[in-house]
Write an enzyme that holds these catalytic residues in place. Sequence first.
Site, PDB file in Angstrom:
ATOM      1  N   HIS A 101      13.081 -62.249 -45.784  1.00 55.47           N
ATOM      2  CA  HIS A 101      12.353 -62.122 -44.508  1.00 55.47           C
ATOM      3  C   HIS A 101      12.844 -63.153 -43.488  1.00 55.47           C
ATOM      4  CE1 HIS A 101       9.364 -59.732 -46.835  1.00 55.47           C
ATOM      5  NE2 HIS A 101       9.661 -60.619 -47.769  1.00 55.47           N
ATOM      6  N   SER A 110      31.965 -69.660 -21.786  1.00 50.23           N
ATOM      7  CA  SER A 110      31.194 -68.999 -20.736  1.00 50.23           C
ATOM      8  C   SER A 110      31.734 -69.451 -19.390  1.00 50.23           C
ATOM      9  CB  SER A 110      29.722 -69.378 -20.862  1.00 50.23           C
ATOM     10  OG  SER A 110      29.061 -69.194 -19.621  1.00 50.23           O
ATOM     11  N   LYS A 155      29.083 -73.765 -23.598  1.00 51.11           N
ATOM     12  CA  LYS A 155      29.005 -72.643 -24.523  1.00 51.11           C
ATOM     13  C   LYS A 155      30.273 -72.411 -25.330  1.00 51.11           C
ATOM     14  CE  LYS A 155      26.437 -69.521 -24.515  1.00 51.11           C
ATOM     15  NZ  LYS A 155      25.231 -68.784 -24.648  1.00 51.11           N
ATOM     16  N   GLU A 209      30.329 -60.894 -33.000  1.00 49.01           N
ATOM     17  CA  GLU A 209      29.448 -60.074 -32.143  1.00 49.01           C
ATOM     18  C   GLU A 209      30.073 -58.711 -31.870  1.00 49.01           C
ATOM     19  OE1 GLU A 209      27.358 -62.255 -28.696  1.00 49.01           O
ATOM     20  OE2 GLU A 209      29.034 -63.534 -29.233  1.00 49.01           O
ATOM     21  N   LYS A 230      40.196 -35.070 -34.256  1.00 52.32           N
ATOM     22  CA  LYS A 230      41.216 -36.130 -34.219  1.00 52.32           C
ATOM     23  C   LYS A 230      40.781 -37.404 -33.537  1.00 52.32           C
ATOM     24  CE  LYS A 230      44.184 -32.557 -34.868  1.00 52.32           C
ATOM     25  NZ  LYS A 230      42.977 -31.719 -34.856  1.00 52.32           N
TER      26      LYS A 230
HETATM   27  N1  ARG Z   1      45.692 -28.225 -32.117  1.00 48.08           N
HETATM   28  C1  ARG Z   1      45.059 -27.575 -33.230  1.00 48.08           C
HETATM   29  C2  ARG Z   1      44.143 -28.567 -33.966  1.00 48.08           C
HETATM   30  O1  ARG Z   1      44.185 -29.701 -33.648  1.00 48.08           O
HETATM   31  C3  ARG Z   1      46.095 -27.086 -34.173  1.00 48.08           C
HETATM   32  C4  ARG Z   1      46.464 -25.686 -33.930  1.00 48.08           C
HETATM   33  C5  ARG Z   1      45.506 -24.785 -34.509  1.00 48.08           C
HETATM   34  N2  ARG Z   1      45.878 -23.406 -34.482  1.00 48.08           N
HETATM   35  C6  ARG Z   1      45.585 -22.544 -33.507  1.00 48.08           C
HETATM   36  N3  ARG Z   1      45.871 -21.322 -33.717  1.00 48.08           N
HETATM   37  N4  ARG Z   1      45.056 -22.891 -32.385  1.00 48.08           N
HETATM   38  O2  ARG Z   1      43.399 -28.225 -34.837  1.00 48.08           O
END
Ligand code: ARG
Length: 467
Positions: free
Chosen positions: A160, A281, A287, A294, A329
């Site tokens: 605690h 700072s 500081k 952080e 991605k």
């Molecule tokens: N750019 C697509 C991805 O990142 C790959 C291509 C996928 N195929 C398609 N027929 N659009 O997933």
Amino acid sequence: MSQATNQSWGGRFSEPTDAFVARFTASVSFDQRLAAQDIQGSIAHATMLARVGVLSDEERDAIIDGLTEIQGEITRGEFEWSVPLEDVHMNIEARLTQKIGITGKKLHTGRSRNDQIATDIRLFMRDAIDSIDAELTRLREGMIGLAEREADTIMPGFTHLQTAQPVTFGHHLLAWQEMLARDHERLFDTRKRVNVMPLGAAALAGTTYPIDRHVTAELLGFSLPAENSLDAVSDRDFAIEFASFASILLMHLSRMSEELVLWTSAQFDFIDLPDRFCTGSSIMPQKKNPDVPELVRGKTGRVYGHLMSLLTLMKSQPLAYNKDNQEDKEPLFDTVDTVLDCLKAFADMVPAIEPKKESMFEAARRGFSTATDLADYLVRKGVAFRDAHEIVGQSVAFGLKEKKDLSEMTLEELQQFSDTIEADVFDVLTLEGSVAARNHIGGTAPDQVRAAASRALEALKAHREAQ
Ligand code: ARG
């Protein structure tokens, strides 16, 4: 090639893609990061196609030479990425065809961008995991080393956030280390499922060419080809698993960060961080701010966000590939970058932590941290634990009034609360006595901490060798 009709699929279209749609659907701005993996995958694919007789050896060699040159162009920053060419795959293929002519157009035989992208990401993730493994190992080694050096350093342990019982700083660091050991196991476990090859699934159903997926898998270092073509192009579990590994790791790093921030404050004053990990700072000259921990604490939020993005991205997607998957991605890349940066920060910083031993000791001395030891002492002399608890409670109340820690009271003062207390009580009321008494596996005694540190180092080594 027409201005806005993509050459690789423009055949059935009667008007060019809307300029906004072309930009909206393109992924090349971020998936160019997969270029090396894309080329690696294409070289393996061409090699396999030649092995099964779909390409001639000359065609294979032309493709491999062309791709190798393209890799050089990309590495040197000479490659011109084109948005109308949509993604990394078609940019590289178009350049290959420009270089070697019609043979370049044969590379895509028996393959689709759907299995190609799934393969690229897995190759990328495998490399990322291996880099993370190296940084995590460096951090754990540094942490274990510091724990070993600080096996005798006494600090207050908290529950605690109130002083509870004295512990050793080494023991505290090894608690952190345990968190990271579990993260490391999760990382290795994720790698097993990353290292499966989608290539050969083609668009979704497989291909009519006599491909040999075992050859491609072996060339690319995958443990085996994915079992089902529909699953192979649609599965992003490995990305979610990685993001959950990363989220748990960052949750751990945020807890460590929080403690570091507290400990560097004047109120705790437990440690110093070298100036190179801190900033000043612009207005308050006194500081020295613990920016690195952080910021790590703050970055936890974005990683949790990426996990949520990926889970939501995959929710309710019908089989097999859907364009939604293109959205995997950016969160993945940012998760990898954030994890690597945070681990690097910690691996550099942790061994450089400078404990302020006297200040830690003093803090443990305040706050009646050996009260449980006194209760245990009474129990050993035959008092029931609940009664012992009450006796110690009264002693603490007395101490609060008199501003005295238990170890600072005289024998007579202590005996007001129980005549079972004798002169040997001072052996258990000292901080050193308290930590040394917790002398079992998992306990805070300095000898146990040293033994635990060497076991941790052994386990780290054995675990990595087993991979
Ligand atoms: N750019 C697509 C991805 O990142 C790959 C291509 C996928 N195929 C398609 N027929 N659009 O997933």
